[in-house]
Design a protein around this motif. Structure first.
Motif, PDB file in Angstrom:
ATOM      1  N   GLU A   8       0.839  -1.199   0.000  1.00 28.19           N
ATOM      2  CA  GLU A   8       0.000   0.000   0.000  1.00 28.19           C
ATOM      3  C   GLU A   8       0.875   1.251   0.000  1.00 28.19           C
ATOM      4  OE1 GLU A   8      -3.892  -1.376   2.486  1.00 28.19           O
ATOM      5  OE2 GLU A   8      -2.156  -0.761   3.677  1.00 28.19           O
ATOM      6  N   THR A   9       0.394   2.271  -0.679  1.00 31.74           N
ATOM      7  CA  THR A   9       1.098   3.545  -0.695  1.00 31.74           C
ATOM      8  C   THR A   9       0.534   4.426   0.408  1.00 31.74           C
ATOM      9  OG1 THR A   9       1.433   3.366  -3.066  1.00 31.74           O
ATOM     10  CG2 THR A   9       1.691   5.549  -2.095  1.00 31.74           C
ATOM     11  N   SER A  10       1.423   4.859   1.274  1.00 31.11           N
ATOM     12  CA  SER A  10       1.048   5.744   2.365  1.00 31.11           C
ATOM     13  C   SER A  10       1.403   7.169   1.950  1.00 31.11           C
ATOM     14  CB  SER A  10       1.796   5.334   3.642  1.00 31.11           C
ATOM     15  OG  SER A  10       1.418   6.147   4.719  1.00 31.11           O
ATOM     16  N   SER A  75       7.057  12.447   1.977  1.00 27.47           N
ATOM     17  CA  SER A  75       8.003  11.841   1.043  1.00 27.47           C
ATOM     18  C   SER A  75       9.183  12.804   0.917  1.00 27.47           C
ATOM     19  CB  SER A  75       7.347  11.621  -0.320  1.00 27.47           C
ATOM     20  OG  SER A  75       7.136  12.866  -0.961  1.00 27.47           O
ATOM     21  N   ARG A 120      10.182   2.356   5.133  1.00 25.57           N
ATOM     22  CA  ARG A 120       9.266   1.338   4.596  1.00 25.57           C
ATOM     23  C   ARG A 120       9.181   0.179   5.579  1.00 25.57           C
ATOM     24  NH1 ARG A 120      14.118   0.567   0.917  1.00 25.57           N
ATOM     25  NH2 ARG A 120      13.552   2.516  -0.038  1.00 25.57           N
ATOM     26  N   HIS A 168       3.912  -0.909   3.729  1.00 27.34           N
ATOM     27  CA  HIS A 168       3.686   0.501   3.428  1.00 27.34           C
ATOM     28  C   HIS A 168       4.934   1.135   2.836  1.00 27.34           C
ATOM     29  CE1 HIS A 168       0.119   0.842   6.437  1.00 27.34           C
ATOM     30  NE2 HIS A 168      -0.208   0.285   5.299  1.00 27.34           N
ATOM     31  N   ASP A 170       6.112   4.961   0.591  1.00 22.65           N
ATOM     32  CA  ASP A 170       5.602   6.316   0.366  1.00 22.65           C
ATOM     33  C   ASP A 170       5.365   6.556  -1.125  1.00 22.65           C
ATOM     34  OD1 ASP A 170       8.021   7.243  -0.841  1.00 22.65           O
ATOM     35  OD2 ASP A 170       8.791   7.973   1.072  1.00 22.65           O
ATOM     36  N   THR A 171       4.865   7.730  -1.467  1.00 22.32           N
ATOM     37  CA  THR A 171       4.490   8.005  -2.853  1.00 22.32           C
ATOM     38  C   THR A 171       5.687   8.022  -3.793  1.00 22.32           C
ATOM     39  OG1 THR A 171       4.428  10.357  -2.311  1.00 22.32           O
ATOM     40  CG2 THR A 171       2.330   9.210  -2.373  1.00 22.32           C
ATOM     41  N   GLU A 173       8.368   6.152  -3.521  1.00 19.79           N
ATOM     42  CA  GLU A 173       8.711   4.739  -3.737  1.00 19.79           C
ATOM     43  C   GLU A 173       7.684   4.074  -4.652  1.00 19.79           C
ATOM     44  OE1 GLU A 173      10.938   3.679   0.440  1.00 19.79           O
ATOM     45  OE2 GLU A 173       8.766   4.033   0.490  1.00 19.79           O
ATOM     46  N   CYS A 174       6.421   4.388  -4.459  1.00 21.27           N
ATOM     47  CA  CYS A 174       5.358   3.851  -5.308  1.00 21.27           C
ATOM     48  C   CYS A 174       5.578   4.249  -6.761  1.00 21.27           C
ATOM     49  CB  CYS A 174       4.005   4.352  -4.824  1.00 21.27           C
ATOM     50  SG  CYS A 174       2.649   3.990  -5.961  1.00 21.27           S
ATOM     51  N   ASN A 175       5.853   5.517  -6.995  1.00 18.19           N
ATOM     52  CA  ASN A 175       6.067   5.988  -8.358  1.00 18.19           C
ATOM     53  C   ASN A 175       7.297   5.349  -8.990  1.00 18.19           C
ATOM     54  OD1 ASN A 175       3.792   7.639  -8.378  1.00 18.19           O
ATOM     55  ND2 ASN A 175       4.914   9.382  -7.561  1.00 18.19           N
TER      56      ASN A 175
END
Length: 190
Positions: A8-10, A75, A120, A168, A170-171, A173-175
């Motif tokens: 999940e992105t936090s 982030s 993370r 979890h 962050d944004t 890392e998600c991107n």
């Protein structure tokens, strides 16, 4: 147990003390649940707060319930936009971190410390930990398969009976990993 962990992105958010809620929203104010989150008892609030740094400001969601310390989880991109240098820390480890100004509809608050980049981590129950062969505080690697498959190193295992299994990030890392939508990771061993 299957080695499959929801990732999940936090996004940027704050945790507030009851005193901070009163300062920002007025005496007697209570946080209003907008949406329940995957971790039991945790929720995104209707209320938002504006974080103000030397270079800019960001409006962020408040997560409830209230906590024993004020904390802003950002982030690296968020920290740069605000003009602050923020360490990577486990949630709750705010000693010696930079502070921020928080602005709400009823007032503002200078928070002495509390701005972090959340390290993370994976939330899991004791049964999950046993099934995955890991322990609380252990640091693992997690493979996330996507259009930009990535192995995340330095992922902290957090074990509690009150958690639900989820990793979890962050944004940023998600991107970087293109970890969009419903995506899963697996712990990898060296």
């Amino acid at each position: 147990m299957e080695n499959k962990i929801l990732v999940e992105t936090s996004a940027r958010h704050v945790h507030l003390t009851a005193e901070a809620v009163a300062a920002l929203y007025g005496e007697g104010a209570e946080l209003i649940v907008k949406k329940m989150l995957s971790q039991p008892g945790q929720f995104a609030c209707e209320e938002k707060v504006t974080l103000v740094g030397p270079k800019g400001q960001l409006t962020v969601t408040i997560l409830g319930p209230t906590r024993p310390a004020d904390q802003a989880e950002l982030s690296l991109t968020d920290a740069r936009a605000l003009g602050i240098t923020v360490p990577v820390r486990e949630s709750g480890d705010v000693a010696g971190t930079p502070g921020l100004k928080m602005v709400g509809p009823a007032g503002e608050l200078e928070v002495e410390a509390g701005a972090i980049i959340a390290k993370r981590h994976i939330h899991m129950t004791p049964a999950d930990a046993e099934g995955l062969g890991v322990t609380n505080g252990e640091v693992v690697k997690v493979l996330v398969k996507s259009e930009r498959t990535t192995i995340f190193d330095d992922v902290v295992v957090r074990v509690s009976p009150s958690y639900a299994l989820a990793m979890h990030i962050d944004t940023d890392e998600c991107n970087a990993a293109a970890a969009f939508g419903e995506i899963y990771g697996e712990i990898v061993r060296d």
